[in-house]
Scaffold this motif. Structure first.
Motif, PDB file in Angstrom:
ATOM      1  N   VAL A 294      34.558  36.330  39.738  1.00 31.84           N
ATOM      2  CA  VAL A 294      33.504  35.715  40.542  1.00 31.84           C
ATOM      3  C   VAL A 294      33.185  36.589  41.752  1.00 31.84           C
ATOM      4  CG1 VAL A 294      32.816  33.674  41.850  1.00 31.84           C
ATOM      5  CG2 VAL A 294      34.207  33.417  39.790  1.00 31.84           C
ATOM      6  N   ASP A 295      34.207  37.107  42.394  1.00 36.13           N
ATOM      7  CA  ASP A 295      34.025  37.975  43.558  1.00 36.13           C
ATOM      8  C   ASP A 295      33.172  39.192  43.191  1.00 36.13           C
ATOM      9  OD1 ASP A 295      34.245  39.728  45.722  1.00 36.13           O
ATOM     10  OD2 ASP A 295      36.358  39.299  46.054  1.00 36.13           O
ATOM     11  N   ASN A 296      33.500  39.846  42.087  1.00 30.23           N
ATOM     12  CA  ASN A 296      32.775  41.058  41.690  1.00 30.23           C
ATOM     13  C   ASN A 296      31.306  40.770  41.382  1.00 30.23           C
ATOM     14  OD1 ASN A 296      35.031  42.689  41.943  1.00 30.23           O
ATOM     15  ND2 ASN A 296      35.666  42.418  39.816  1.00 30.23           N
ATOM     16  N   LEU A 297      31.049  39.695  40.643  1.00 32.72           N
ATOM     17  CA  LEU A 297      29.662  39.348  40.335  1.00 32.72           C
ATOM     18  C   LEU A 297      28.912  38.968  41.604  1.00 32.72           C
ATOM     19  CD1 LEU A 297      27.341  38.803  38.398  1.00 32.72           C
ATOM     20  CD2 LEU A 297      28.303  36.514  37.988  1.00 32.72           C
TER      21      LEU A 297
ATOM     22  N   LEU B 214      21.530  40.481  50.713  1.00 33.04           N
ATOM     23  CA  LEU B 214      22.360  39.540  51.461  1.00 33.04           C
ATOM     24  C   LEU B 214      23.595  40.274  51.975  1.00 33.04           C
ATOM     25  CD1 LEU B 214      22.230  36.551  48.948  1.00 33.04           C
ATOM     26  CD2 LEU B 214      21.069  36.655  51.162  1.00 33.04           C
ATOM     27  N   PRO B 215      24.184  39.825  53.070  1.00 32.44           N
ATOM     28  CA  PRO B 215      25.406  40.475  53.566  1.00 32.44           C
ATOM     29  C   PRO B 215      26.514  40.403  52.516  1.00 32.44           C
ATOM     30  CG  PRO B 215      24.501  38.975  55.211  1.00 32.44           C
ATOM     31  CD  PRO B 215      23.744  38.717  53.942  1.00 32.44           C
ATOM     32  N   VAL B 216      27.017  41.543  52.095  1.00 32.49           N
ATOM     33  CA  VAL B 216      28.071  41.564  51.081  1.00 32.49           C
ATOM     34  C   VAL B 216      29.352  40.975  51.666  1.00 32.49           C
ATOM     35  CG1 VAL B 216      29.528  43.030  49.643  1.00 32.49           C
ATOM     36  CG2 VAL B 216      27.081  43.509  49.849  1.00 32.49           C
ATOM     37  N   GLY B 217      29.874  39.983  50.995  1.00 30.51           N
ATOM     38  CA  GLY B 217      31.069  39.299  51.481  1.00 30.51           C
ATOM     39  C   GLY B 217      30.769  38.094  52.339  1.00 30.51           C
ATOM     40  N   GLY B 218      29.492  37.801  52.534  1.00 27.43           N
ATOM     41  CA  GLY B 218      29.120  36.700  53.424  1.00 27.43           C
ATOM     42  C   GLY B 218      29.359  35.318  52.850  1.00 27.43           C
TER      43      GLY B 218
ATOM     44  N   PRO C 267      48.355  23.879  34.592  1.00 24.46           N
ATOM     45  CA  PRO C 267      49.713  24.403  34.768  1.00 24.46           C
ATOM     46  C   PRO C 267      49.732  25.919  34.924  1.00 24.46           C
ATOM     47  CG  PRO C 267      49.383  23.554  32.536  1.00 24.46           C
ATOM     48  CD  PRO C 267      48.221  23.105  33.346  1.00 24.46           C
ATOM     49  N   GLU C 268      48.811  26.624  34.271  1.00 23.75           N
ATOM     50  CA  GLU C 268      48.747  28.078  34.449  1.00 23.75           C
ATOM     51  C   GLU C 268      48.422  28.423  35.896  1.00 23.75           C
ATOM     52  OE1 GLU C 268      46.272  32.062  32.992  1.00 23.75           O
ATOM     53  OE2 GLU C 268      45.745  30.098  32.169  1.00 23.75           O
ATOM     54  N   ALA C 269      47.430  27.725  36.455  1.00 24.83           N
ATOM     55  CA  ALA C 269      47.054  27.980  37.849  1.00 24.83           C
ATOM     56  C   ALA C 269      48.196  27.649  38.796  1.00 24.83           C
ATOM     57  CB  ALA C 269      45.818  27.169  38.210  1.00 24.83           C
ATOM     58  N   MET C 270      48.908  26.547  38.528  1.00 23.00           N
ATOM     59  CA  MET C 270      50.014  26.166  39.398  1.00 23.00           C
ATOM     60  C   MET C 270      51.112  27.220  39.361  1.00 23.00           C
ATOM     61  SD  MET C 270      50.576  23.713  41.533  1.00 23.00           S
ATOM     62  CE  MET C 270      49.420  22.471  40.932  1.00 23.00           C
ATOM     63  N   THR C 271      51.346  27.792  38.189  1.00 24.22           N
ATOM     64  CA  THR C 271      52.365  28.827  38.050  1.00 24.22           C
ATOM     65  C   THR C 271      51.968  30.105  38.781  1.00 24.22           C
ATOM     66  OG1 THR C 271      53.004  27.946  35.889  1.00 24.22           O
ATOM     67  CG2 THR C 271      53.661  30.200  36.373  1.00 24.22           C
ATOM     68  N   LYS C 272      50.665  30.394  38.819  1.00 24.29           N
ATOM     69  CA  LYS C 272      50.179  31.649  39.396  1.00 24.29           C
ATOM     70  C   LYS C 272      49.503  31.456  40.753  1.00 24.29           C
ATOM     71  CE  LYS C 272      49.347  33.543  34.771  1.00 24.29           C
ATOM     72  NZ  LYS C 272      48.324  34.067  33.822  1.00 24.29           N
ATOM     73  N   VAL C 273      49.754  30.326  41.401  1.00 22.27           N
ATOM     74  CA  VAL C 273      48.980  29.979  42.592  1.00 22.27           C
ATOM     75  C   VAL C 273      49.143  30.994  43.728  1.00 22.27           C
ATOM     76  CG1 VAL C 273      50.766  28.456  43.558  1.00 22.27           C
ATOM     77  CG2 VAL C 273      48.359  28.079  44.133  1.00 22.27           C
ATOM     78  N   ALA C 274      50.314  31.584  43.880  1.00 28.23           N
ATOM     79  CA  ALA C 274      50.497  32.579  44.943  1.00 28.23           C
ATOM     80  C   ALA C 274      49.636  33.811  44.687  1.00 28.23           C
ATOM     81  CB  ALA C 274      51.964  32.967  45.057  1.00 28.23           C
ATOM     82  N   ASP C 275      49.534  34.227  43.431  1.00 23.30           N
ATOM     83  CA  ASP C 275      48.686  35.374  43.089  1.00 23.30           C
ATOM     84  C   ASP C 275      47.210  35.027  43.251  1.00 23.30           C
ATOM     85  OD1 ASP C 275      50.861  37.005  42.436  1.00 23.30           O
ATOM     86  OD2 ASP C 275      50.917  36.240  40.381  1.00 23.30           O
ATOM     87  N   ILE C 276      46.846  33.805  42.908  1.00 20.38           N
ATOM     88  CA  ILE C 276      45.460  33.365  43.074  1.00 20.38           C
ATOM     89  C   ILE C 276      45.068  33.400  44.546  1.00 20.38           C
ATOM     90  CG2 ILE C 276      43.918  31.367  42.865  1.00 20.38           C
ATOM     91  CD1 ILE C 276      45.538  30.615  40.316  1.00 20.38           C
ATOM     92  N   ALA C 277      45.978  32.978  45.407  1.00 22.43           N
ATOM     93  CA  ALA C 277      45.689  32.951  46.846  1.00 22.43           C
ATOM     94  C   ALA C 277      45.440  34.341  47.418  1.00 22.43           C
ATOM     95  CB  ALA C 277      46.840  32.282  47.594  1.00 22.43           C
ATOM     96  N   ARG C 278      45.929  35.378  46.727  1.00 20.89           N
ATOM     97  CA  ARG C 278      45.741  36.760  47.182  1.00 20.89           C
ATOM     98  C   ARG C 278      44.621  37.479  46.437  1.00 20.89           C
ATOM     99  NH1 ARG C 278      51.631  36.633  46.935  1.00 20.89           N
ATOM    100  NH2 ARG C 278      51.524  37.453  44.803  1.00 20.89           N
ATOM    101  N   ALA C 279      43.885  36.771  45.591  1.00 19.91           N
ATOM    102  CA  ALA C 279      42.982  37.424  44.642  1.00 19.91           C
ATOM    103  C   ALA C 279      41.693  37.956  45.249  1.00 19.91           C
ATOM    104  CB  ALA C 279      42.641  36.465  43.503  1.00 19.91           C
ATOM    105  N   SER C 280      41.287  37.448  46.407  1.00 16.27           N
ATOM    106  CA  SER C 280      40.007  37.875  46.976  1.00 16.27           C
ATOM    107  C   SER C 280      39.990  37.629  48.479  1.00 16.27           C
ATOM    108  CB  SER C 280      38.848  37.099  46.325  1.00 16.27           C
ATOM    109  OG  SER C 280      37.637  37.306  47.030  1.00 16.27           O
TER     110      SER C 280
END
Length: 210
Positions: free
Chosen positions: A41-44, A54-58, A68-81
């Motif tokens: 989503v960030d890249n698109l 538009l301001p990039v990153g705005g 359950p997959e998201a819960m297992t990987k939640v720390a990595d998700i929090a650092r994803a963007s």
């Protein structure tokens, strides 16, 4: 927007951001099951912002933790963007995805205790480590005002910064729970003042009301 794994996702971002990007603060990413979903989503979004002057990153992102997959990987998700502003717990889809009991979103299905203690605590730790906000999801038993207040209180005690309100009657109790009370605000001011005074006096510790 629709989920990244649907055929509508990219058109959602291109059309909405292209036509109304200047009015958007954040985009909710549903079913953010892994960091790659958020990065996609960030890249698109970066390309759409650039193509529409538009301001990039705005525009920020909020990631919904709903599986359950998201819960297992939640720390990595929090650092994803760097766009991420909050992690949002989605109790309805999470309940379905883990096969847990309960047909009313957010209620806990009669569980003897706080049904979402583990999930919210795990999300809160991952989010706060990255300086993100934590938002608890909806409570669909609209007529159960006391149950909603309990849900707000438990979420607040676990570090959540807010909770979705899906009915006007839920707005006031949510604000009352997550905003500091006048007494708490006054004590916070006294703590700040006492610390400043102790620092001026060269003291290494200070006590307020204790």
């Amino acid at each position: 927007m629709n989920g990244v794994d649907t055929r509508w996702f990219y058109d959602d971002v291109i059309e909405v951001v292209g036509r109304a990007g200047e009015y958007l603060d954040t985009i909710m990413v549903p079913m953010a099951n892994n960091p790659e979903t958020v990065a996609t989503v960030d890249n698109l979004l970066t390309q759409v912002e650039a193509n529409n002057d538009l301001p990039v990153g705005g525009i920020g992102l909020q990631a919904q933790i709903e599986s359950p997959e998201a819960m297992t990987k939640v720390a990595d998700i929090a650092r994803a963007s760097d766009r991420l502003e909050s992690l949002v717990f989605g109790p309805g889809d999470y309940t379905a995805n883990v096969g847990a009991a309960g047909l009313t979103i957010g209620s806990g299905g009669g569980y003897p205790g706080h049904y979402w203690h583990y999930q919210l605590a795990r999300i809160a730790h991952a989010a706060k480590a990255q300086g993100l906000q934590v938002i608890d999801g909806p409570y669909a038993e609209i007529e159960d005002a006391e149950g909603f207040r309990d849900s707000c209180r438990w979420a607040s005690q676990l570090g959540c910064d807010g909770k979705w309100a899906i009915h006007p009657s839920q707005i006031e109790p949510a604000n009352e729970t997550f905003a500091p009370s006048p007494e708490e605000a006054e004590k916070a001011r006294r703590i700040v003042d006492a610390y400043a005074e102790a620092k001026e006096q060269g003291k290494g510790a200070v006590s307020v009301d204790g």
